[in-house]
Design a protein around this motif. Sequence first.
Motif, mmCIF file in Angstrom:
data_model
loop_
_atom_site.group_PDB
_atom_site.id
_atom_site.type_symbol
_atom_site.label_atom_id
_atom_site.label_comp_id
_atom_site.label_asym_id
_atom_site.label_seq_id
_atom_site.Cartn_x
_atom_site.Cartn_y
_atom_site.Cartn_z
ATOM 1 N N ASP A 43 7.274 -5.140 -4.155
ATOM 2 C CA ASP A 43 6.163 -4.207 -3.964
ATOM 3 C C ASP A 43 6.781 -2.840 -3.722
ATOM 4 O OD1 ASP A 43 4.241 -6.209 -4.141
ATOM 5 O OD2 ASP A 43 4.544 -6.752 -2.034
ATOM 6 N N TRP A 45 5.927 1.109 -2.673
ATOM 7 C CA TRP A 45 4.942 2.051 -2.148
ATOM 8 C C TRP A 45 5.639 2.969 -1.154
ATOM 9 C CZ3 TRP A 45 5.831 -2.465 0.494
ATOM 10 C CH2 TRP A 45 5.840 -2.407 1.881
ATOM 11 N N ARG A 90 -4.502 -0.940 -1.081
ATOM 12 C CA ARG A 90 -4.330 0.161 -2.047
ATOM 13 C C ARG A 90 -5.043 1.406 -1.556
ATOM 14 N NH1 ARG A 90 -4.355 -3.250 -6.524
ATOM 15 N NH2 ARG A 90 -2.171 -3.444 -7.022
ATOM 16 N N PHE A 97 0.891 2.493 -5.059
ATOM 17 C CA PHE A 97 1.371 1.148 -4.777
ATOM 18 C C PHE A 97 1.399 0.361 -6.075
ATOM 19 C CE2 PHE A 97 0.633 -3.318 -3.940
ATOM 20 C CZ PHE A 97 1.290 -3.594 -2.761
ATOM 21 N N THR A 98 2.520 -0.291 -6.365
ATOM 22 C CA THR A 98 2.564 -1.201 -7.512
ATOM 23 C C THR A 98 3.581 -2.299 -7.237
ATOM 24 O OG1 THR A 98 2.623 -1.305 -9.937
ATOM 25 C CG2 THR A 98 4.299 0.070 -8.883
ATOM 26 N N SER A 99 3.607 -3.315 -8.086
ATOM 27 C CA SER A 99 4.583 -4.407 -7.946
ATOM 28 C C SER A 99 5.308 -4.532 -9.276
ATOM 29 C CB SER A 99 3.874 -5.721 -7.635
ATOM 30 O OG SER A 99 3.031 -5.567 -6.514
#
Length: 388
Positions: A43, A45, A90, A97-99
């Motif tokens: 993750d 962020w 989010r 935010f991303t994975s």
Amino acid sequence: MRIAISGAGVAGAALAHWLHRTGHTPTVIEQAPRFRTGGYMIDFWGVGYQVAKRMGIEDQVRAAGYEIQRLHSVGSRGEVKADVDVKVFRRMLGHDFTSLPRGDLAAAIYATIEDKVETIFGDSIAALDEHDDGVRLAFERGAPRDFDLVIGADGLHSNVRRLAFGPERDYEHYLGCKVAACVVDGYRPRDELVYVMYATPGHQLSRCALRDDRTMFLFIFRAPSDGTAAAPKDQLRNEFRDVGWESREILATLDGVQDLYFDVVSQIRMERWSRGRTLLIGDAAACISLLGGEGTGLAITEAYVLAGELARAGADHRRAFDAYEARLRPFIKAKQSGAEKNIPFFATRTRLGLWFRIVAMRTMNFAPLARLFASTVIDDFGLPDYGI
Ligand SMILES: Cc1cc2nc3c(=O)[nH]c(=O)nc-3n(C[C@H](O)[C@H](O)[C@H](O)COP(=O)(O)OP(=O)(O)OC[C@H]3O[C@@H](n4cnc5c(N)ncnc54)[C@H](O)[C@@H]3O)c2cc1C
């Protein structure tokens, strides 16, 4: 300055980016024969995400990333016991935010400097010899070379840390678990954009569907530090064979896995991150472990702050190293203790603990309660503006 960077992971690539951008000449030394892409999911962020924006790679990161929608904690028959809507987090993090696979984040960074910075693959530093004007490096394969500074960005089991500061056992703080991860083709079932977790006392097994019909599996289990020396796949088979859910089907896929990540879950704690002309960043200096879920963001932030402090201090690397450490140490220390507190979530010891975990996950859907849990993930760090 001529600056040697050991390791072309997230920390090493990000540092090479910022050093090149601020007029230095970095040389990256990576022991793998080629750049490592893919790997386990992370993750991404927080403050590191903000630095990634300053590096101009947000679009590439988003393109490689997955917008995971839900977290499911399932029971032994696959029934969903807790269903968390990731949107709540989010919103709190301003959608930054991303994975994505660890190596794909590193690759997005590396692409910014690939043709501008020298990278030596398939080699490793064998000895450091510091003198008044610089450091002479001996290599496992290549001829010796001189640099002004040496940065260890070579991960949890850092080679530069061992050479400059002493053995790993002096700095490693084992958190009582081991972790494994791998990616396989064609696994069924798939739950698109859902992170599915299954836990029994001392064990957690998760899967996450990836593009191109691939699936990533993550195994975490409690184990004593002096535990078995059995081969990683055998340890996983012994630990997870009888835990239930899809464990047998998932273990069956291991036979075909070439690239299994398997390691201890440990932190690195050091009194000082620099000695003379050598400094450590990323996991090499202060690994918080996967339990903190933010090691890559911190590594990128450290790279940016180091380059910024070097730019501010001119040729005075001592001043830059001190300023770097003073600025980052309290922030990183807080992240390490936050990560340590997450052990009961990742490797819950008892049935009662598992019940609490389910209840806690359910409450995360309510924004005010989610904010309580999220207090550890929101970064308390003012990103300096170095004008670089
Ligand atoms: C399963 C798992 C899940 C995680 N989840 C998250 C997450 O959700 N979010 C997050 O932000 N972080 C997560 N992390 C942590 C994150 O992956 C690390 O903190 C981050 O990768 C550290 O970056 P690094 O560049 O310091 O080290 P690494 O990524 O370990 O890179 C080190 C590099 O140095 C190279 N190297 C090693 N030895 C030598 C040598 N002798 N000579 C030259 N090169 C060498 C390696 O090949 C590698 O390329 C997770 C970690 C794990 C294990």
